[in-house]
Design a protein around this motif. Structure first.
Motif, short mmCIF file in Angstrom:
data_model
loop_
_atom_site.label_atom_id
_atom_site.label_comp_id
_atom_site.label_asym_id
_atom_site.label_seq_id
_atom_site.Cartn_x
_atom_site.Cartn_y
_atom_site.Cartn_z
N LEU A 198 0.83 -1.20 0.00
CA LEU A 198 0.00 0.00 0.00
C LEU A 198 0.86 1.26 0.00
O LEU A 198 0.56 2.23 -0.69
CB LEU A 198 -0.93 0.00 1.22
N THR A 199 1.94 1.22 0.78
CA THR A 199 2.84 2.38 0.83
C THR A 199 3.48 2.62 -0.53
O THR A 199 3.62 3.79 -0.96
CB THR A 199 3.93 2.14 1.89
N ALA A 200 3.86 1.56 -1.21
CA ALA A 200 4.47 1.70 -2.53
C ALA A 200 3.48 2.27 -3.54
O ALA A 200 3.84 3.12 -4.38
CB ALA A 200 4.99 0.34 -3.01
N ILE A 201 2.21 1.86 -3.46
CA ILE A 201 1.19 2.37 -4.38
C ILE A 201 0.94 3.85 -4.13
O ILE A 201 0.84 4.65 -5.06
CB ILE A 201 -0.12 1.56 -4.24
N ARG A 202 0.85 4.23 -2.85
CA ARG A 202 0.63 5.64 -2.51
C ARG A 202 1.78 6.51 -3.02
O ARG A 202 1.57 7.61 -3.54
CB ARG A 202 0.47 5.81 -1.01
N ALA A 203 3.01 6.00 -2.87
CA ALA A 203 4.17 6.76 -3.34
C ALA A 203 4.17 6.87 -4.85
O ALA A 203 4.50 7.92 -5.42
CB ALA A 203 5.45 6.09 -2.85
N ASN A 204 3.77 5.80 -5.53
CA ASN A 204 3.75 5.80 -7.00
C ASN A 204 2.71 6.78 -7.55
O ASN A 204 2.93 7.44 -8.57
CB ASN A 204 3.47 4.38 -7.50
N LEU A 205 1.57 6.87 -6.85
CA LEU A 205 0.49 7.75 -7.29
C LEU A 205 0.62 9.16 -6.74
O LEU A 205 -0.16 10.05 -7.11
CB LEU A 205 -0.87 7.17 -6.88
N GLY A 206 1.56 9.38 -5.84
CA GLY A 206 1.73 10.69 -5.24
C GLY A 206 0.72 11.00 -4.16
O GLY A 206 0.54 12.16 -3.78
N LEU A 207 0.06 9.97 -3.62
CA LEU A 207 -0.97 10.17 -2.61
C LEU A 207 -0.39 10.48 -1.23
O LEU A 207 -1.13 10.89 -0.34
CB LEU A 207 -1.87 8.93 -2.51
N ASP A 208 0.90 10.28 -1.05
CA ASP A 208 1.51 10.58 0.24
C ASP A 208 2.07 11.99 0.29
O ASP A 208 2.63 12.42 1.31
CB ASP A 208 2.61 9.56 0.56
N ASP A 209 1.93 12.75 -0.80
CA ASP A 209 2.36 14.15 -0.79
C ASP A 209 1.33 15.01 -0.07
O ASP A 209 0.16 14.63 0.07
CB ASP A 209 2.52 14.66 -2.23
N PRO A 210 1.73 16.20 0.40
CA PRO A 210 0.76 17.12 1.02
C PRO A 210 -0.37 17.46 0.06
O PRO A 210 -0.21 17.44 -1.16
CB PRO A 210 1.62 18.35 1.36
N PHE A 211 -1.51 17.82 0.64
CA PHE A 211 -2.71 18.07 -0.16
C PHE A 211 -2.48 19.15 -1.22
O PHE A 211 -2.83 18.98 -2.39
CB PHE A 211 -3.87 18.48 0.77
N LEU A 212 -1.91 20.27 -0.83
CA LEU A 212 -1.71 21.38 -1.76
C LEU A 212 -0.74 21.00 -2.88
O LEU A 212 -0.88 21.47 -4.02
CB LEU A 212 -1.21 22.62 -1.03
N VAL A 213 0.22 20.16 -2.57
CA VAL A 213 1.14 19.70 -3.61
C VAL A 213 0.40 18.84 -4.63
O VAL A 213 0.58 18.99 -5.85
CB VAL A 213 2.31 18.91 -2.98
N GLN A 214 -0.46 17.95 -4.14
CA GLN A 214 -1.25 17.11 -5.04
C GLN A 214 -2.19 17.96 -5.90
O GLN A 214 -2.31 17.74 -7.11
CB GLN A 214 -2.08 16.11 -4.24
N TYR A 215 -2.83 18.96 -5.27
CA TYR A 215 -3.76 19.80 -6.02
C TYR A 215 -3.02 20.64 -7.06
O TYR A 215 -3.48 20.78 -8.20
CB TYR A 215 -4.54 20.71 -5.06
N GLY A 216 -1.89 21.20 -6.68
CA GLY A 216 -1.11 21.98 -7.63
C GLY A 216 -0.66 21.14 -8.81
O GLY A 216 -0.68 21.61 -9.96
N ARG A 217 -0.25 19.91 -8.54
CA ARG A 217 0.17 19.02 -9.62
C ARG A 217 -1.01 18.71 -10.56
O ARG A 217 -0.85 18.66 -11.79
CB ARG A 217 0.74 17.74 -9.03
N TYR A 218 -2.18 18.53 -9.97
CA TYR A 218 -3.36 18.23 -10.79
C TYR A 218 -3.74 19.43 -11.66
O TYR A 218 -4.03 19.28 -12.85
CB TYR A 218 -4.54 17.85 -9.90
N VAL A 219 -3.75 20.64 -11.06
CA VAL A 219 -4.11 21.85 -11.81
C VAL A 219 -3.11 22.08 -12.95
O VAL A 219 -3.50 22.43 -14.07
CB VAL A 219 -4.17 23.07 -10.88
N LYS A 220 -1.83 21.87 -12.68
CA LYS A 220 -0.82 22.06 -13.72
C LYS A 220 -1.06 21.12 -14.90
O LYS A 220 -0.98 21.53 -16.06
CB LYS A 220 0.57 21.81 -13.12
N GLY A 221 -1.38 19.87 -14.59
CA GLY A 221 -1.66 18.92 -15.67
C GLY A 221 -2.95 19.26 -16.40
O GLY A 221 -3.02 19.16 -17.63
N ALA A 222 -4.00 19.69 -15.65
CA ALA A 222 -5.29 20.00 -16.27
C ALA A 222 -5.18 21.17 -17.22
O ALA A 222 -5.80 21.19 -18.29
CB ALA A 222 -6.33 20.28 -15.19
#
Length: 313
Positions: free
Chosen positions: A48-72
């Motif tokens: 589970l830890t490896a999957i979260r790291a691969n998907l970026g789910l263990d990053d801070p919330f704002l980092v995940q959101y910023g990455r998503y907005v940049k891609g969108a």
């Protein structure tokens, strides 16, 4: 008009940012772990830890959101956690079915709704008016899943004249039209009822206006009084209802798609929410929100053609 379109475009950008943030936040706050759903019930904590790291789910919330907005912004809405398919491709496959269903339903709703409302207003307090009002009340009250199941039982199972479900054939073929009839009637009944009620109410208000009375006193033919002086001026609130209902149909066909086994955006969103498929949910919601705003912009533009007195500064 150009100023209106430019202003609405800027509003759309800010609206989509707000919607993306709300959807992104709600998906992360909701209980459940996407990694656990991807790995299955037998997965170990290290997996589970490896999957979260691969998907970026263990990053801070704002980092995940910023990455998503940049891609969108670049047109990249990510990949589905379930199928590993690009979100844009999955939506492109499903959206035509939803669009066909929404357009067919709206055509039925507009034809039946305006005709019923017009007849009801012109024959006020007659048996036609009572029948139209009863239809409108029934159309709003009947649940889609019940009406859909009833239509399938009668026309697909007993009479066997229409297919049970699915939208696999092109809409311009006879088979494609047959596949659309039952779901379009199921989805369009509620909208037809609302359009009929609004048409009746608006017509009754306009038909008592002084300029209509003056037109009749001047000897204008009753046909011209109804179609030119009355109906045209009564259409503003009706078009508003049509636009709002069409926007809702583009994103609210979930129950009908489930009943008739149609692979559309509604089923896609429900399945993605159940599987905690963040990218798919976010991409689908952003598409529906964009279409809703665009439909409302088109409605505002149509106002100016129906009533030239309406100006947008």
């Amino acid at each position: 008009m150009i100023a209106l379109i430019v202003r609405r475009t800027f509003e759309l950008v800010f609206l989509l940012f707000g919607i993306s943030f709300l959807v992104f936040s709600s998906m992360h706050i909701a209980p459940g772990d996407p990694a656990a759903m991807i790995a299955g019930p037998t997965a170990t904590e290290s997996e589970l830890t490896a999957i979260r790291a691969n998907l970026g789910l263990d990053d801070p919330f704002l980092v995940q959101y910023g990455r998503y907005v940049k891609g969108a912004v670049q047109g990249d809405f990510g990949y589905s956690y379930q199928t590993k398919q690009p979100v844009s491709e999955a939506i492109a496959v499903r959206f035509p079915n939803t669009l066909k269903l929404a357009v067919a339903s709206m055509i039925i709703a507009v034809i039946i709704g305006i005709a019923a409302g017009l007849i009801s207003a012109l024959r006020h307090n007659s048996w036609l008016d009572v029948s139209s009002t009863t239809f409108a009340l029934a159309g709003i009250s009947i649940p889609n899943f019940w009406l859909g199941a009833l239509l399938i039982l009668v026309f697909a199972v007993n009479l066997q004249v229409l297919p049970v479900g699915g939208l696999s054939s092109p809409f311009y073929t006879w088979q494609g039209i047959k596949e659309l009839i039952l779901p379009a009637i199921t989805l369009g009944t509620g909208s037809a009822a609302m359009i009929a009620r609004m048409t009746r109410s608006s017509m009754l208000e306009v038909i008592r206006a002084d300029y209509v009375r003056t037109a009749r006193a001047k000897g204008v033919k009753e046909r011209n009084v109804i179609w030119i002086h009355t109906l045209k001026n009564a259409m503003i609130p009706v078009i508003t209802v049509i636009g709002l209902n069409f926007g809702f149909l583009l994103g609210g066909t979930i129950i009908t798609e489930k009943v008739f086994a149609i692979n559309g955006i509604g089923r896609l969103m429900i399945d993605a929410i159940a599987a905690r498929d963040f990218p798919m949910v976010q991409g689908s919601v952003l598409l529906v929100a964009t279409l809703f705003v665009v439909v409302n912009l088109i409605v505002d533009i149509v106002y100016t053609f129906i009533d030239p007195r309406i100006k947008y500064d």
